[in-house]
Design a protein around this motif. Structure first.
Motif, mmCIF file in Angstrom:
data_model
loop_
_atom_site.group_PDB
_atom_site.id
_atom_site.type_symbol
_atom_site.label_atom_id
_atom_site.label_comp_id
_atom_site.label_asym_id
_atom_site.label_seq_id
_atom_site.Cartn_x
_atom_site.Cartn_y
_atom_site.Cartn_z
ATOM 1 N N GLY A 1 -6.243 6.888 3.379
ATOM 2 C CA GLY A 1 -6.246 7.557 4.681
ATOM 3 C C GLY A 1 -5.285 7.030 5.717
ATOM 4 O O GLY A 1 -5.173 7.607 6.798
ATOM 5 N N ASP A 2 -4.569 5.923 5.419
ATOM 6 C CA ASP A 2 -3.516 5.466 6.317
ATOM 7 C C ASP A 2 -2.289 6.338 6.007
ATOM 8 O O ASP A 2 -1.724 6.227 4.926
ATOM 9 C CB ASP A 2 -3.211 3.991 6.074
ATOM 10 C CG ASP A 2 -2.094 3.442 6.970
ATOM 11 O OD1 ASP A 2 -1.315 4.250 7.524
ATOM 12 O OD2 ASP A 2 -1.990 2.210 7.101
ATOM 13 N N PRO A 3 -1.856 7.186 6.944
ATOM 14 C CA PRO A 3 -0.802 8.156 6.640
ATOM 15 C C PRO A 3 0.573 7.534 6.397
ATOM 16 O O PRO A 3 1.456 8.190 5.853
ATOM 17 C CB PRO A 3 -0.773 9.033 7.889
ATOM 18 C CG PRO A 3 -1.219 8.122 8.989
ATOM 19 C CD PRO A 3 -2.273 7.268 8.353
ATOM 20 N N LEU A 4 0.755 6.276 6.790
ATOM 21 C CA LEU A 4 2.059 5.634 6.681
ATOM 22 C C LEU A 4 2.066 4.459 5.707
ATOM 23 O O LEU A 4 3.074 3.775 5.575
ATOM 24 C CB LEU A 4 2.503 5.157 8.075
ATOM 25 C CG LEU A 4 2.537 6.259 9.151
ATOM 26 C CD1 LEU A 4 2.844 5.655 10.517
ATOM 27 C CD2 LEU A 4 3.546 7.332 8.811
ATOM 28 N N ALA A 5 0.955 4.225 5.031
ATOM 29 C CA ALA A 5 0.853 3.080 4.123
ATOM 30 C C ALA A 5 1.779 3.217 2.922
ATOM 31 O O ALA A 5 1.984 4.311 2.400
ATOM 32 C CB ALA A 5 -0.587 2.917 3.652
ATOM 33 N N LYS A 6 2.295 2.089 2.482
ATOM 34 C CA LYS A 6 3.162 2.065 1.305
ATOM 35 C C LYS A 6 2.382 1.731 0.037
ATOM 36 O O LYS A 6 2.805 2.064 -1.066
ATOM 37 C CB LYS A 6 4.294 1.055 1.509
ATOM 38 C CG LYS A 6 5.312 1.498 2.553
ATOM 39 C CD LYS A 6 6.452 0.507 2.638
ATOM 40 C CE LYS A 6 7.613 1.039 3.493
ATOM 41 N NZ LYS A 6 7.221 1.421 4.836
ATOM 42 N N GLY A 7 1.256 1.048 0.161
ATOM 43 C CA GLY A 7 0.427 0.744 -0.991
ATOM 44 C C GLY A 7 1.129 -0.093 -2.035
ATOM 45 O O GLY A 7 0.910 0.090 -3.230
ATOM 46 N N ASP A 8 1.955 -1.035 -1.597
ATOM 47 C CA ASP A 8 2.748 -1.838 -2.535
ATOM 48 C C ASP A 8 2.299 -3.301 -2.615
ATOM 49 O O ASP A 8 2.894 -4.097 -3.333
ATOM 50 C CB ASP A 8 4.229 -1.801 -2.152
ATOM 51 C CG ASP A 8 4.488 -2.248 -0.710
ATOM 52 O OD1 ASP A 8 3.530 -2.715 -0.038
ATOM 53 O OD2 ASP A 8 5.641 -2.128 -0.244
ATOM 54 N N GLY A 9 1.252 -3.653 -1.871
ATOM 55 C CA GLY A 9 0.799 -5.035 -1.891
ATOM 56 C C GLY A 9 1.735 -5.980 -1.168
ATOM 57 O O GLY A 9 1.613 -7.205 -1.307
ATOM 58 N N THR B 1 3.273 -4.754 2.202
ATOM 59 C CA THR B 1 3.446 -4.298 3.581
ATOM 60 C C THR B 1 2.252 -4.686 4.453
ATOM 61 O O THR B 1 1.136 -4.201 4.246
ATOM 62 C CB THR B 1 3.647 -2.774 3.619
ATOM 63 O OG1 THR B 1 4.725 -2.424 2.751
ATOM 64 C CG2 THR B 1 3.938 -2.311 5.037
ATOM 65 N N LYS B 2 2.495 -5.558 5.410
ATOM 66 C CA LYS B 2 1.421 -6.085 6.246
ATOM 67 C C LYS B 2 0.768 -5.002 7.106
ATOM 68 O O LYS B 2 -0.415 -5.090 7.438
ATOM 69 C CB LYS B 2 1.966 -7.203 7.143
ATOM 70 C CG LYS B 2 0.879 -7.985 7.874
ATOM 71 C CD LYS B 2 1.458 -9.182 8.597
ATOM 72 C CE LYS B 2 0.360 -9.994 9.264
ATOM 73 N NZ LYS B 2 0.911 -11.191 9.960
ATOM 74 N N ASP B 3 1.527 -3.990 7.475
ATOM 75 C CA ASP B 3 0.991 -2.944 8.345
ATOM 76 C C ASP B 3 0.117 -1.936 7.614
ATOM 77 O O ASP B 3 -0.487 -1.075 8.249
ATOM 78 C CB ASP B 3 2.123 -2.204 9.057
ATOM 79 C CG ASP B 3 2.692 -2.994 10.228
ATOM 80 O OD1 ASP B 3 2.014 -3.938 10.677
ATOM 81 O OD2 ASP B 3 3.792 -2.672 10.684
ATOM 82 N N ASP B 4 0.059 -2.008 6.287
ATOM 83 C CA ASP B 4 -0.853 -1.121 5.567
ATOM 84 C C ASP B 4 -2.272 -1.351 6.073
ATOM 85 O O ASP B 4 -2.752 -2.476 6.146
ATOM 86 C CB ASP B 4 -0.798 -1.403 4.068
ATOM 87 C CG ASP B 4 0.362 -0.707 3.382
ATOM 88 O OD1 ASP B 4 1.214 -0.133 4.095
ATOM 89 O OD2 ASP B 4 0.419 -0.736 2.137
ATOM 90 N N GLY B 5 -2.924 -0.261 6.437
ATOM 91 C CA GLY B 5 -4.282 -0.371 6.958
ATOM 92 C C GLY B 5 -4.367 -0.299 8.463
ATOM 93 O O GLY B 5 -5.455 -0.385 9.033
ATOM 94 N N THR B 6 -3.231 -0.124 9.133
ATOM 95 C CA THR B 6 -3.247 -0.032 10.597
ATOM 96 C C THR B 6 -2.975 1.383 11.096
ATOM 97 O O THR B 6 -3.102 1.653 12.288
ATOM 98 C CB THR B 6 -2.203 -0.980 11.222
ATOM 99 O OG1 THR B 6 -0.895 -0.588 10.797
ATOM 100 C CG2 THR B 6 -2.448 -2.418 10.805
ATOM 101 N N GLY B 7 -2.570 2.282 10.206
ATOM 102 C CA GLY B 7 -2.183 3.632 10.627
ATOM 103 C C GLY B 7 -3.354 4.570 10.838
ATOM 104 O O GLY B 7 -4.439 4.391 10.287
ATOM 105 N N GLY B 8 -3.117 5.595 11.661
ATOM 106 C CA GLY B 8 -4.164 6.570 11.947
ATOM 107 C C GLY B 8 -3.599 7.858 12.500
ATOM 108 O O GLY B 8 -2.381 8.070 12.525
#
Length: 303
Positions: free
Chosen positions: A179-187, A189-196
């Motif tokens: 559900g994070d629209p901008l996540a890279k899901g690569d293990g 990216t520190k910002d994964d999990g902050t998008g909304g």
């Protein structure tokens, strides 16, 4: 101090931090890593998570925001621990969504309508790994379901990646987070999990459905109650029930009816440890990603 006493103390400290949060200025970072900071101890050679949620950050939306529903049905006790709830009166339900002023990454598509669709029954998530069908707890969490229906119609989730896989042997929890629209899901990216979606809304149906295998719930930082956006998690382990014992606020809004085999396949595929350190996820520093890439093709909400 016994384990029970320690857990009671940790739960009390968690509540005190939540109360203190209301008097602090908003945090600039909200990472929705469920269970980040769980006390992890080694018992008989295995890793288990203590029933506490520790974490940082205040509520970026502030405590003065309007509630998502003025009606009782959203928080009324369920008839059973599943999806059944007393019928909701459409005339009494009005959802409220507030602007997310945190400055965190967002994919803005507008605000959902204030009047929810109480006829919504199913949400289908079509991924590259297979299809997952969720039976929705619409009467118990009308504003949550309303948000998903709105975002689905805007094609908000199309092409997004599920960025986090928590496994019991590593974190003490078992869940796939998306559900994070901008996540890279690569293990990495520190910002994964902050998008909304650029808006926030409050919790619903807490305690209405247990966090057992198959439950689908909203994701938010452990200290960020009433800051729901677009991130959610799918439970594939009964171990997640420990979250409720720690006073966690993760709105449960549905149960997987088809596709648990898809979730299990993803879970069995293993993780990409965040920057090579799986315990970084436990510390809340970043997300362990699923080794099998999970890309959402489309999300639909139907009656």
């Amino acid at each position: 101090m016994t384990d029970v006493d320690r857990q009671t103390q940790l739960a009390r400290e968690h509540r005190e931090r939540q109360e203190e949060r209301a008097t602090k200025p908003p945090s600039g970072r909200r990472n929705t890593i469920i269970g980040a900071g769980l006390g992890v101890v080694v018992v008989a050679g295995g890793i288990v998570a203590a029933t506490t949620l520790l974490g940082g950050g205040g509520d970026p939306g502030g405590q003065a925001a309007a509630t998502p529903s003025a009606s009782a049905p959203a928080s009324a006790p369920a008839v059973d621990p599943g999806l059944t709830a007393p019928p909701a009166d459409p005339a009494k339900i009005s959802c409220s969504y507030r602007k997310d002023d945190s400055g965190l990454p967002a994919k803005k598509v507008g605000m959902p309508p204030t009047k929810p669709d109480l006829k919504a029954k199913f949400m289908t998530i079509d991924t590259n790994q297979g299809k997952i069908v969720i039976e929705l707890a619409t009467a118990a969490a009308p504003c949550t379901v309303n948000s998903f229906e709105f975002l689905a119609k805007k094609n908000y989730f199309d092409g997004t990646r599920c960025h986090r896989l928590a496994t019991v042997d590593t974190t003490g929890l078992g869940m796939l987070q998306c559900g994070d629209p901008l996540a890279k899901g690569d293990g990495k990216t520190k910002d994964d999990g902050t998008g909304g979606p650029g808006y926030l809304f409050e919790d619903e149906n807490l305690g209405g459905i247990p966090y057992t295998r198959g439950t689908v719930a909203m994701a938010q930082g452990a200290e960020d109650a009433n800051s729901n956006g677009s991130q959610f998690w799918i439970s594939f382990s009964d171990e997640n029930t420990q979250l409720a014992g720690a006073g966690a606020a993760y709105t449960p809004f549905g149960v997987v009816k088809e596709g648990m085999d898809v979730v299990d396949k993803i879970a069995k595929g293993g993780i990409i440890p965040f920057n090579g350190d799986p315990m970084a996820d436990v510390r809340g520093e970043g997300s362990n990603a699923p080794k099998l890439p999970v890309i959402i093709k489309n999300v639909t909400v139907t009656q």
